[in-house]
Design an enzyme around this catalytic site. Structure first.
Site, PDB file in Angstrom:
ATOM      1  N   LYS A  22       0.810  -1.218   0.000  1.00 50.38           N
ATOM      2  CA  LYS A  22       0.000   0.000   0.000  1.00 50.38           C
ATOM      3  C   LYS A  22       0.844   1.269   0.000  1.00 50.38           C
ATOM      4  O   LYS A  22       2.030   1.266   0.328  1.00 50.38           O
ATOM      5  CB  LYS A  22      -0.995  -0.037   1.155  1.00 50.38           C
ATOM      6  CG  LYS A  22      -2.088  -1.070   0.885  1.00 50.38           C
ATOM      7  CD  LYS A  22      -3.267  -0.978   1.808  1.00 50.38           C
ATOM      8  CE  LYS A  22      -4.363  -1.941   1.313  1.00 50.38           C
ATOM      9  NZ  LYS A  22      -5.491  -2.020   2.255  1.00 50.38           N
ATOM     10  N   ARG A  29      -3.627 -10.600   4.341  1.00 48.86           N
ATOM     11  CA  ARG A  29      -3.999 -10.542   2.928  1.00 48.86           C
ATOM     12  C   ARG A  29      -2.823  -9.930   2.174  1.00 48.86           C
ATOM     13  O   ARG A  29      -2.502  -8.753   2.363  1.00 48.86           O
ATOM     14  CB  ARG A  29      -5.267  -9.704   2.773  1.00 48.86           C
ATOM     15  CG  ARG A  29      -5.880  -9.691   1.383  1.00 48.86           C
ATOM     16  CD  ARG A  29      -7.182  -8.910   1.381  1.00 48.86           C
ATOM     17  NE  ARG A  29      -7.795  -8.897   0.065  1.00 48.86           N
ATOM     18  CZ  ARG A  29      -7.508  -7.996  -0.875  1.00 48.86           C
ATOM     19  NH1 ARG A  29      -6.634  -7.032  -0.632  1.00 48.86           N
ATOM     20  NH2 ARG A  29      -8.114  -8.050  -2.058  1.00 48.86           N
TER      21      ARG A  29
END
Length: 269
Positions: A214, A249
């Site tokens: 991210k 994840r």
């Protein structure tokens, strides 16, 4: 939902516009090959999403989401019948079709707010459910997100949504919580949640951490390309595991699996 030890969800975005791998796996055969690779590297489940939730993204139609997701689930399970498959959707119709195709887990980024039918569907299916915190919606969530106390507000939101799911008939043992790293959070918000992850873990449900590749990691490390943020991702996985998260994840399964194996060996008593 949670067995012994941490579990990895390999990310499979069958979208043209996801922030890290958009367009790479639109073809069901290519998606199935990538899923096979992640399973070989140690993924415990494959999390399939047909609508991008990157900041600024637009929703797709129900028909388009179904067209993207269902053939991929079938292709994966045809080659690997025992594979665990999670469907990343907030639409009950997509979740229902995915479960009928063989998916076993529903991962709802709206925490049952996106479709009022979802809670009953999951309750009837008796399947695991992941509830995530998101401030606003993907189109606008990163436009000056503000909290008085991000840890408290995210914790309280997830507690309410878990209560809602259980009241609707979802088995408490099937509920997992995701603080939604990067979903309506600044760098400082993300760091506060990682630093205080025990507050979410303390609610008594398995906690999933989804920090893989991210943007906030790029801000910390100076890596512009999402695919170059593997090392930063691994750091969040180990730190999250130390603080009580047990579901992760990730895009890069092997790197995270090996890091968790070392962490488990150090902390195992």
């Amino acid at each position: 939902m949670q067995g012994p030890g941490p579990a990895l969800f390999g990310i499979l975005n069958v979208t043209p516009d996801s922030f890290s791998d958009g367009g790479d796996f639109l073809d069901p055969e290519a998606a199935a090959r990538h899923a096979a690779g992640m399973l070989e590297e140690g993924a415990d489940a494959i999390d399939i999403g047909g609508e991008s939730t990157r900041p600024g993204s637009d929703p797709v139609t129900e028909e388009e989401e179904l067209r993207r997701v269902v053939p991929v689930i079938r292709a994966i399970l045809q080659a690997h019948p025992d594979a665990g498959v999670s469907v990343d959707t907030y639409r009950a119709s997509t979740a229902e079709a995915a479960l009928e195709a063989g998916a076993r887990i529903v991962n709802d980024v709206t925490a049952l707010r996106g479709d009022r039918r979802m809670a009953a569907l999951v309750a009837d299916a008796g399947c695991p459910l992941i509830l995530m915190h998101m401030l606003g919606e993907p189109k606008t969530m990163q436009k000056e997100p503000r909290y008085d106390d991000v840890v408290r507000e995210v914790r309280d939101f997830l507690a309410r949504r878990a209560d809602h799911a259980i009241a609707a008939g979802v088995d408490a043992e099937n509920v997992a919580l995701d603080p939604g790293i990067g979903f309506g959070k600044t760098l400082e918000h993300n760091l506060a949640l990682l630093r205080n992850l025990e507050a979410i873990v303390g609610l008594g449900f398995p906690v999933l951490l989804g920090a893989s590749r991210k943007r906030f990691l790029g801000r910390i490390t100076g890596t512009e390309e999402a695919k170059d943020r593997v090392f930063g991702t691994v750091a969040t996985t180990v730190l999250g595991y130390e603080r009580g998260a047990t579901l992760f994840r990730v895009h890069d399964v092997r790197a995270n699996r090996e890091a968790l194996a070392v962490a488990e060996a150090v902390w195992r008593v």
